[in-house]
Design a protein around this motif. Sequence first.
Motif, PDB file in Angstrom:
ATOM      1  N   ALA A   1       0.829  -1.202   0.000  1.00 31.35           N
ATOM      2  CA  ALA A   1       0.000   0.000   0.000  1.00 31.35           C
ATOM      3  C   ALA A   1       0.863   1.252   0.000  1.00 31.35           C
ATOM      4  CB  ALA A   1      -0.932   0.003   1.215  1.00 31.35           C
ATOM      5  N   ARG A   2       1.948   1.215   0.763  1.00 34.69           N
ATOM      6  CA  ARG A   2       2.851   2.381   0.838  1.00 34.69           C
ATOM      7  C   ARG A   2       3.476   2.671  -0.522  1.00 34.69           C
ATOM      8  NH1 ARG A   2       7.619   2.999   5.397  1.00 34.69           N
ATOM      9  NH2 ARG A   2       8.014   5.235   5.096  1.00 34.69           N
ATOM     10  N   SER A   3       3.880   1.627  -1.225  1.00 33.15           N
ATOM     11  CA  SER A   3       4.492   1.840  -2.538  1.00 33.15           C
ATOM     12  C   SER A   3       3.459   2.379  -3.538  1.00 33.15           C
ATOM     13  CB  SER A   3       5.098   0.530  -3.048  1.00 33.15           C
ATOM     14  OG  SER A   3       4.088  -0.447  -3.247  1.00 33.15           O
ATOM     15  N   CYS A   4       2.177   1.962  -3.392  1.00 31.38           N
ATOM     16  CA  CYS A   4       1.127   2.478  -4.274  1.00 31.38           C
ATOM     17  C   CYS A   4       0.858   3.957  -4.009  1.00 31.38           C
ATOM     18  CB  CYS A   4      -0.171   1.684  -4.084  1.00 31.38           C
ATOM     19  SG  CYS A   4      -0.088  -0.020  -4.677  1.00 31.38           S
ATOM     20  N   LEU A   5       1.106   4.410  -2.766  1.00 30.30           N
ATOM     21  CA  LEU A   5       0.820   5.790  -2.377  1.00 30.30           C
ATOM     22  C   LEU A   5       2.029   6.700  -2.542  1.00 30.30           C
ATOM     23  CD1 LEU A   5      -1.293   5.149   0.852  1.00 30.30           C
ATOM     24  CD2 LEU A   5      -2.122   5.781  -1.406  1.00 30.30           C
ATOM     25  N   ASN A   6       3.070   6.227  -3.211  1.00 30.46           N
ATOM     26  CA  ASN A   6       4.247   7.063  -3.427  1.00 30.46           C
ATOM     27  C   ASN A   6       3.859   8.337  -4.170  1.00 30.46           C
ATOM     28  OD1 ASN A   6       6.855   8.065  -4.502  1.00 30.46           O
ATOM     29  ND2 ASN A   6       7.618   6.146  -3.623  1.00 30.46           N
ATOM     30  N   LEU A   7       4.360   9.480  -3.698  1.00 32.67           N
ATOM     31  CA  LEU A   7       3.983  10.764  -4.289  1.00 32.67           C
ATOM     32  C   LEU A   7       4.484  10.901  -5.722  1.00 32.67           C
ATOM     33  CD1 LEU A   7       4.542  13.208  -1.278  1.00 32.67           C
ATOM     34  CD2 LEU A   7       2.412  12.202  -2.100  1.00 32.67           C
ATOM     35  N   HIS A   8       5.486  10.148  -6.106  1.00 33.42           N
ATOM     36  CA  HIS A   8       6.016  10.179  -7.470  1.00 33.42           C
ATOM     37  C   HIS A   8       5.434   8.997  -8.235  1.00 33.42           C
ATOM     38  CE1 HIS A   8       8.766  13.350  -6.304  1.00 33.42           C
ATOM     39  NE2 HIS A   8       9.156  12.624  -5.279  1.00 33.42           N
ATOM     40  N   GLY A   9       4.601   9.285  -9.228  1.00 38.90           N
ATOM     41  CA  GLY A   9       3.881   8.240  -9.930  1.00 38.90           C
ATOM     42  C   GLY A   9       4.774   7.205 -10.591  1.00 38.90           C
ATOM     43  N   LYS A  10       5.938   7.637 -11.104  1.00 37.10           N
ATOM     44  CA  LYS A  10       6.798   6.707 -11.826  1.00 37.10           C
ATOM     45  C   LYS A  10       7.337   5.606 -10.924  1.00 37.10           C
ATOM     46  CE  LYS A  10       8.231   9.946 -15.466  1.00 37.10           C
ATOM     47  NZ  LYS A  10       9.351  10.616 -16.139  1.00 37.10           N
ATOM     48  N   THR A  11       7.438   5.885  -9.621  1.00 37.44           N
ATOM     49  CA  THR A  11       7.985   4.886  -8.693  1.00 37.44           C
ATOM     50  C   THR A  11       6.919   3.934  -8.167  1.00 37.44           C
ATOM     51  OG1 THR A  11       7.707   6.396  -6.833  1.00 37.44           O
ATOM     52  CG2 THR A  11       9.814   6.460  -7.992  1.00 37.44           C
ATOM     53  N   ARG A  12       5.664   4.186  -8.506  1.00 34.23           N
ATOM     54  CA  ARG A  12       4.614   3.258  -8.080  1.00 34.23           C
ATOM     55  C   ARG A  12       4.639   2.009  -8.956  1.00 34.23           C
ATOM     56  NH1 ARG A  12       0.279   8.066  -8.615  1.00 34.23           N
ATOM     57  NH2 ARG A  12       1.156   9.452  -7.020  1.00 34.23           N
ATOM     58  N   PRO A  13       4.310   0.867  -8.405  1.00 38.89           N
ATOM     59  CA  PRO A  13       4.319  -0.363  -9.210  1.00 38.89           C
ATOM     60  C   PRO A  13       3.122  -0.383 -10.159  1.00 38.89           C
ATOM     61  CG  PRO A  13       3.483  -0.820  -7.015  1.00 38.89           C
ATOM     62  CD  PRO A  13       3.962   0.603  -6.998  1.00 38.89           C
ATOM     63  N   PRO A  14       3.231  -1.019 -11.319  1.00 40.16           N
ATOM     64  CA  PRO A  14       2.064  -1.184 -12.195  1.00 40.16           C
ATOM     65  C   PRO A  14       1.064  -2.152 -11.563  1.00 40.16           C
ATOM     66  CG  PRO A  14       3.943  -2.383 -13.072  1.00 40.16           C
ATOM     67  CD  PRO A  14       4.471  -1.586 -11.907  1.00 40.16           C
ATOM     68  N   MET A  15      -0.188  -2.094 -11.998  1.00 37.44           N
ATOM     69  CA  MET A  15      -1.223  -2.916 -11.388  1.00 37.44           C
ATOM     70  C   MET A  15      -0.949  -4.405 -11.566  1.00 37.44           C
ATOM     71  SD  MET A  15      -3.285  -1.149  -9.654  1.00 37.44           S
ATOM     72  CE  MET A  15      -4.102  -2.661  -9.208  1.00 37.44           C
ATOM     73  N   LYS A  16      -0.258  -4.772 -12.622  1.00 38.94           N
ATOM     74  CA  LYS A  16       0.042  -6.188 -12.815  1.00 38.94           C
ATOM     75  C   LYS A  16       0.921  -6.705 -11.688  1.00 38.94           C
ATOM     76  CE  LYS A  16       1.574  -9.419 -16.392  1.00 38.94           C
ATOM     77  NZ  LYS A  16       2.063  -9.551 -17.779  1.00 38.94           N
ATOM     78  N   GLU A  17       1.943  -5.909 -11.303  1.00 35.39           N
ATOM     79  CA  GLU A  17       2.818  -6.305 -10.194  1.00 35.39           C
ATOM     80  C   GLU A  17       2.067  -6.285  -8.870  1.00 35.39           C
ATOM     81  OE1 GLU A  17       6.400  -4.052 -10.089  1.00 35.39           O
ATOM     82  OE2 GLU A  17       6.951  -4.489 -12.173  1.00 35.39           O
ATOM     83  N   VAL A  18       1.162  -5.313  -8.715  1.00 39.40           N
ATOM     84  CA  VAL A  18       0.372  -5.232  -7.492  1.00 39.40           C
ATOM     85  C   VAL A  18      -0.480  -6.486  -7.328  1.00 39.40           C
ATOM     86  CG1 VAL A  18      -1.468  -3.973  -6.299  1.00 39.40           C
ATOM     87  CG2 VAL A  18       0.319  -2.715  -7.492  1.00 39.40           C
ATOM     88  N   ALA A  19      -1.109  -6.943  -8.422  1.00 44.32           N
ATOM     89  CA  ALA A  19      -1.951  -8.130  -8.367  1.00 44.32           C
ATOM     90  C   ALA A  19      -1.123  -9.363  -8.020  1.00 44.32           C
ATOM     91  CB  ALA A  19      -2.664  -8.322  -9.706  1.00 44.32           C
ATOM     92  N   ILE A  20       0.078  -9.469  -8.610  1.00 40.12           N
ATOM     93  CA  ILE A  20       0.951 -10.625  -8.319  1.00 40.12           C
ATOM     94  C   ILE A  20       1.374 -10.623  -6.853  1.00 40.12           C
ATOM     95  CG2 ILE A  20       3.201 -11.631  -8.819  1.00 40.12           C
ATOM     96  CD1 ILE A  20       2.859 -10.664 -11.717  1.00 40.12           C
ATOM     97  N   GLU A  21       1.729  -9.437  -6.324  1.00 39.44           N
ATOM     98  CA  GLU A  21       2.163  -9.344  -4.933  1.00 39.44           C
ATOM     99  C   GLU A  21       1.029  -9.689  -3.977  1.00 39.44           C
ATOM    100  OE1 GLU A  21       4.486  -8.531  -1.480  1.00 39.44           O
ATOM    101  OE2 GLU A  21       4.856  -9.241  -3.524  1.00 39.44           O
ATOM    102  N   LEU A  22      -0.197  -9.262  -4.284  1.00 41.30           N
ATOM    103  CA  LEU A  22      -1.340  -9.581  -3.419  1.00 41.30           C
ATOM    104  C   LEU A  22      -1.608 -11.083  -3.422  1.00 41.30           C
ATOM    105  CD1 LEU A  22      -3.750  -6.637  -4.241  1.00 41.30           C
ATOM    106  CD2 LEU A  22      -2.775  -7.167  -2.000  1.00 41.30           C
ATOM    107  N   GLU A  23      -1.453 -11.711  -4.583  1.00 40.06           N
ATOM    108  CA  GLU A  23      -1.633 -13.156  -4.648  1.00 40.06           C
ATOM    109  C   GLU A  23      -0.574 -13.862  -3.798  1.00 40.06           C
ATOM    110  OE1 GLU A  23      -3.603 -16.531  -5.547  1.00 40.06           O
ATOM    111  OE2 GLU A  23      -4.196 -14.500  -6.142  1.00 40.06           O
ATOM    112  N   ARG A  24       0.664 -13.328  -3.822  1.00 42.07           N
ATOM    113  CA  ARG A  24       1.728 -13.909  -2.995  1.00 42.07           C
ATOM    114  C   ARG A  24       1.411 -13.769  -1.497  1.00 42.07           C
ATOM    115  NH1 ARG A  24       5.993 -12.820   0.014  1.00 42.07           N
ATOM    116  NH2 ARG A  24       5.491 -10.595   0.021  1.00 42.07           N
TER     117      ARG A  24
END
Length: 730
Positions: free
Chosen positions: A655-678
């Motif tokens: 969640a913290r990485s998704c809320l990064n103030l710099h958009g380029k450093t946020r993970p893409p949704m594909k990586e977010v979905a994989i991490e949540l599955e993990r």
Amino acid sequence: MFQILLLLGSLLLHEQGSQAAPLVKGNCTQKCGEVTIPFPFGIGTGCFLDEWYEIVCQESSNGSVPVLNKANLRVLNISLPDYNGNTNGIINVSLPILYSSNVSCGVNKSFAPVSLKGSQFVFSESRNVFAAVGCGIRFLMDDTKSAIIGCTSSCGADNDVVGNVTCSGSDGCCQTTITSDLQAFSVNFQPNNGTVGNNECKYAFLGDRSQFVPATTDFDELRASGRFAAVLEWGIAESSEPALEIYNYDYISGDSYYCSTVGFNLGYRVAMPFLQCSCRGGFTGNPYIRHGCEDIDECEDPANRCSGRKCVNRRGYYDCVEGRGSNTIKFLLIGIGAGLGALLLLLFLWLSYKFMMKRKEIKLKERYFKQNGGLLLQQQLHSSENNVDNSKLFDSKDLEKATDNFNKNRILGQGGQGTVYKGMLADGGIVAIKKSKAIDKGKVEQFINEIAILSQINHRNVVKLLGCCLETELPLLVYEFIPNGTLFQYLHAPNEEFIVSWDTRLRIATEVAGALSYLHSSASIPIYHRDIKSTNILLDDKYCAKVADFGTSKSVMLDQTHVTTRVQGTFGYLDPEYFQSSQFTDKSDVYSFGVVLVELLTGQKPISFLRDDEERNLASYFLLSMDDNRLFDIVDAEVLKQGKKEGIVAFASLARSCLNLHGKTRPPMKEVAIELERIRKLENPAMKHGHTQEKRKTKTCWESAVSTDIIALPDQQSFVSIESSYTSSI
């Protein structure tokens, strides 16, 4: 003898009609100063319905002044609902102006916000406006129901309210509308980009829009006055004992009065949270008093059309009769002689009328179909490049039948863009049918392309657009019916039937992430949702998450990195980088999803005025807690009880990485979905063997889900806007 009785009857009716209809009960005081006080309002014991309707007549230097005692508001006028004039019952009152600082505004007294909670009054949506004055400031009205209304105001170089004020937001004044069921509110003054001075006076008020004309308003006098006129709409509780007593358990209709929970104003016929009553046509008086509606003598009205014949007053209407030497028998004989011919003529006229109305209806449907882009959609449907099923076009008669002719009892919800009805199709399928309020005729082609795209999105976690109807004035959109409400309701208003466990929260987060990943990277034309929030995540009958509300979405070209649009979204979920640059990217959806993750983790709302100023925004509160190593102080008790520390920390870090103030450093949704599955497998190792505790107990979402195979979307047009009013929130 007959003529004498008729004359006596006419005199009796005239005498009854000339009596003034009662407005108050018994010998109660009818006026305070120049203001008439009709029941259920009243002055003195036994003269009012309950404490909310009590009026106190106070003496002042300007004479007697009526005050609504419970709310402590000066009353300017009270009017009963008018059946003939199609107007609702209203109270004109004097509301306090709310200041940011008494010192800077030069006032001696602080005014607390007015609350009408517990009453049968609401602030009128159609007659009031929320206005605010101040430079470089964001004014937020909190109506205590999680919805936030507000506007932003800026000034010129001299940091002052400039001349020719329009309250557009750029001249030191801004204004906006309110919700239809508002009963209480408070105002929060927030600096906009840190440009406002501490010593500047800022103030806001809710007022009668007919009394507030910015171009001619003296703002210095307004600031010093401390109060402004506003309009309340009122009624009585439908289930209250006084209501049942007055109408003898039959208050929906009567020969002299009419009651309804829908506003009388034909231009504002919306559901009210209370009962409103009015005397029917031909009657006058007070419908809230038993037998309070009395017949008026229409014969006294110069507009009656008896043309020399005698006018006889009836109950609720008047009749014209022949005088001396009546030709009644002659007319009866003529009527009998011409009856057969008239009957045949009427039959012919009726058949002709039915034929013309049917022909007119067909032509009107054809015109609406062309006007709404039906020919273009037919071309899309028959194109070999598309796989859109012809069943996507619905017949208007079928949808009218499915909704019981759009019965108000079938309404699922109402919003700024339209009304959604629950419907049952001929095959028994339950659907949600949206009837739009407005149409942008300049975006018909975009609308048709939008239908072609959204109807082909086939993902188990995205609300399915089943089709549309284009042969009505306003197009109708048909969606799959999602019965179990929103994620916001289950997180912030939980019930015993569905406890949101940690495993359930992880599953819902994973499902939504998969849906967004599909929209961003798996569709042939990527789609940015632009309004991800817990109220747009629905739960179906298996409690499977469904992403909804594509009303502000954007489809983009494959090589496009962002879209530049007017900033819109929801406070608490809005990407700060997008707010500053007006450039929306896929990472802006990631930020909004990060806020949803924090909601799932903490169980707290995205905006809360119960927290300190710097912690009102949940995302900021969460990031500060992470920085101070206080994560487990804000985690929801249900999560702490069921989750593993390693999984909770991993979830929070994501969640913290998704809320990064710099958009380029946020993970893409594909990586977010994989991490949540993990994380799910980390929290519940049983998933590795193809089952979970949740699945064994309920056999919910994962077993019942349809295939997530991707159907290719049409790519004959590289850019499609999904911003039209047709696809706003369902």
